[in-house]
Design a protein around this motif. Structure first.
Motif, short mmCIF file in Angstrom:
data_model
loop_
_atom_site.label_atom_id
_atom_site.label_comp_id
_atom_site.label_asym_id
_atom_site.label_seq_id
_atom_site.Cartn_x
_atom_site.Cartn_y
_atom_site.Cartn_z
N ALA A 160 28.04 -76.18 45.01
CA ALA A 160 27.77 -76.94 46.34
C ALA A 160 28.60 -78.47 46.42
O ALA A 160 29.00 -78.58 47.52
N SER A 161 28.42 -78.98 45.35
CA SER A 161 29.25 -80.19 45.26
C SER A 161 30.88 -80.10 45.51
O SER A 161 31.48 -80.86 46.20
N LYS A 162 31.15 -78.88 44.91
CA LYS A 162 32.63 -78.79 44.98
C LYS A 162 33.15 -78.31 46.25
O LYS A 162 34.22 -78.67 46.59
N LYS A 163 32.19 -77.78 46.96
CA LYS A 163 32.47 -77.50 48.49
C LYS A 163 32.22 -78.26 49.52
O LYS A 163 32.12 -78.51 50.53
N GLY A 164 31.76 -79.71 48.87
CA GLY A 164 31.55 -80.90 49.76
C GLY A 164 30.27 -80.71 50.52
O GLY A 164 30.06 -81.67 51.25
N LEU A 165 29.28 -80.02 50.03
CA LEU A 165 27.96 -80.04 50.73
C LEU A 165 27.09 -81.27 50.33
O LEU A 165 27.67 -82.08 49.05
N LYS A 166 26.25 -81.82 51.30
CA LYS A 166 25.38 -82.97 50.81
C LYS A 166 23.85 -82.38 50.45
O LYS A 166 23.15 -83.13 49.73
N LEU A 167 23.60 -81.22 50.88
CA LEU A 167 21.99 -80.95 50.82
C LEU A 167 21.95 -79.39 50.60
O LEU A 167 22.74 -78.46 51.29
N LEU A 168 21.34 -78.80 49.59
CA LEU A 168 21.48 -77.59 49.13
C LEU A 168 19.89 -77.06 48.99
O LEU A 168 19.04 -77.71 48.40
N GLY A 169 19.45 -75.99 49.58
CA GLY A 169 18.03 -75.60 49.60
C GLY A 169 18.10 -74.27 48.76
O GLY A 169 18.71 -73.44 48.95
N ILE A 170 17.16 -74.32 47.57
CA ILE A 170 17.27 -73.01 46.86
C ILE A 170 15.95 -72.15 47.21
O ILE A 170 14.84 -72.99 47.36
N THR A 171 15.99 -71.29 47.72
CA THR A 171 14.97 -70.34 48.37
C THR A 171 14.86 -69.01 47.78
O THR A 171 15.16 -67.92 48.53
N ASP A 172 14.29 -68.91 46.45
CA ASP A 172 14.34 -67.71 45.71
C ASP A 172 13.21 -66.78 46.38
O ASP A 172 12.42 -67.14 46.79
N HIS A 173 13.40 -65.36 46.22
CA HIS A 173 12.42 -64.54 46.63
C HIS A 173 10.99 -64.83 46.16
O HIS A 173 10.97 -65.22 44.94
N GLY A 174 10.13 -64.42 46.94
CA GLY A 174 8.92 -64.45 46.51
C GLY A 174 8.34 -63.35 45.55
O GLY A 174 9.14 -62.79 45.48
N PRO A 175 6.97 -63.55 45.31
CA PRO A 175 6.76 -62.59 43.84
C PRO A 175 6.56 -61.24 44.46
O PRO A 175 6.83 -60.09 43.59
N GLY A 176 6.59 -61.00 45.64
CA GLY A 176 6.67 -59.52 46.22
C GLY A 176 7.98 -58.87 45.95
O GLY A 176 8.12 -57.41 46.04
N THR A 177 9.00 -59.36 45.56
CA THR A 177 10.11 -58.95 45.62
C THR A 177 10.42 -58.49 43.96
O THR A 177 10.15 -59.26 43.27
N LEU A 178 10.82 -57.45 43.66
CA LEU A 178 10.63 -56.86 42.39
C LEU A 178 11.53 -57.76 41.24
O LEU A 178 12.96 -57.99 41.80
N ALA A 179 11.10 -58.32 40.26
CA ALA A 179 11.77 -59.35 39.32
C ALA A 179 11.93 -60.57 39.75
O ALA A 179 12.79 -61.15 39.25
N ALA A 180 11.34 -60.83 41.09
CA ALA A 180 11.58 -62.31 41.35
C ALA A 180 10.69 -63.47 40.96
O ALA A 180 10.16 -63.10 39.96
N GLY A 181 10.96 -64.71 41.49
CA GLY A 181 10.10 -65.68 40.88
C GLY A 181 8.70 -65.23 40.86
O GLY A 181 7.93 -64.88 41.60
N THR A 182 8.11 -65.82 39.89
CA THR A 182 6.62 -65.50 39.54
C THR A 182 6.09 -66.86 40.17
O THR A 182 6.75 -67.94 40.43
N SER A 183 4.57 -66.92 40.13
CA SER A 183 3.96 -68.30 40.45
C SER A 183 4.16 -69.35 39.93
O SER A 183 4.36 -70.45 39.96
N SER A 184 4.34 -69.21 38.40
CA SER A 184 4.74 -70.24 37.47
C SER A 184 6.16 -70.82 37.77
O SER A 184 6.33 -71.96 37.66
#
Length: 237
Positions: free
Chosen positions: A28-52
């Motif tokens: 994002a920095s290399k592309k000149g962005l100022k704000l980046l939102g990380i929105t990983d998939h919720g736990p209902g998606t197979l092998a995605a982010g856990t509650s932890s």
């Protein structure tokens, strides 16, 4: 050039990328962005982010490589009642949530049923963005959704992955056109989203930007460069 991208995925989404949050911020920095939102998939998606994982984001640095970071989640809508796949305690610790329909977690119904599912999800105070609701697999009434978005302070996204010529959602142009028509009618802001799974397409709005300009959508209603207003909407509860 647009300065923010609030729908992106790191390795924690469990598919499509091995990129860490730092990798994403560096791109994002290399592309000149100022704000980046990380929105990983919720736990209902197979092998995605856990509650932890989502709990740990509370302690993660909010600035890397000169980029301001927001930590959110792309939630799965589970049913027509709008139930979501992360509990309220954890949602309250995140900066915002995107609510989306995915075939693994939601069985598409009628236009009325799908519209109700989105509306009920939008009632959750942490849900601030409707994720790729242009998907023809989940038909909805966009005018009804637009009135709901106005009531609940939710933003429609124009999803880059949906508009790519070889996108797996098929031809979404008619649905995106209707989204823009409704948003223009009600003076609703939108956000361009890359939906990048990994660093490669962070901040890439090639097809989304072309589409909104082709539809003559007002630039003042595109939030990517109005970062203070965007952050205010995302933080409202």
């Amino acid at each position: 050039m647009y300065l923010s991208d609030i729908h992106t995925h790191s390795i924690a989404s469990g598919h499509g990328t091995s990129c860490t949050i730092s990798d994403m911020a560096k791109a994002a920095s290399k592309k000149g962005l100022k704000l980046l939102g990380i929105t990983d998939h919720g736990p209902g998606t197979l092998a995605a982010g856990t509650s932890s994982y989502f709990r740990s984001l509370t302690y993660a640095p909010k600035k890397r490589f000169g980029i301001e970071l927001l930590f959110g989640v792309e939630l799965n809508i589970l049913d027509t009642e709008g139930h979501l796949d992360l509990n309220d305690e954890l949602l309250g610790e995140l900066d915002y949530a995107i609510a989306s329909m995915h075939a693994q977690n939601y069985k598409s119904g009628t236009v009325e049923e799908n519209t109700s599912a989105y509306l009920n999800a939008m009632r959750h105070p942490c849900v601030k963005v409707l994720g790729h609701c242009d998907n023809p697999a989940f038909p909805v009434d966009y005018e009804t959704l637009a009135f709901g978005a106005k009531e609940y302070g939710v933003i429609f996204e124009i999803n880059e992955a949906s508009l790519m010529p070889d996108g797996y959602r098929g031809d979404t142009r008619a649905n995106n056109k209707e989204i823009l028509r409704c948003c223009k009618k009600l003076e609703l802001p939108i956000v361009l989203s890359s939906d990048s799974h990994g660093a490669e397409h962070v901040g890439d709005f090639t097809y989304g930007a072309e589409f909104v300009h082709e539809m003559m959508f007002p630039e003042r209603l595109i939030l990517n460069n109005d970062i203070p207003r965007l952050k205010m909407i995302l933080s409202e509860r």
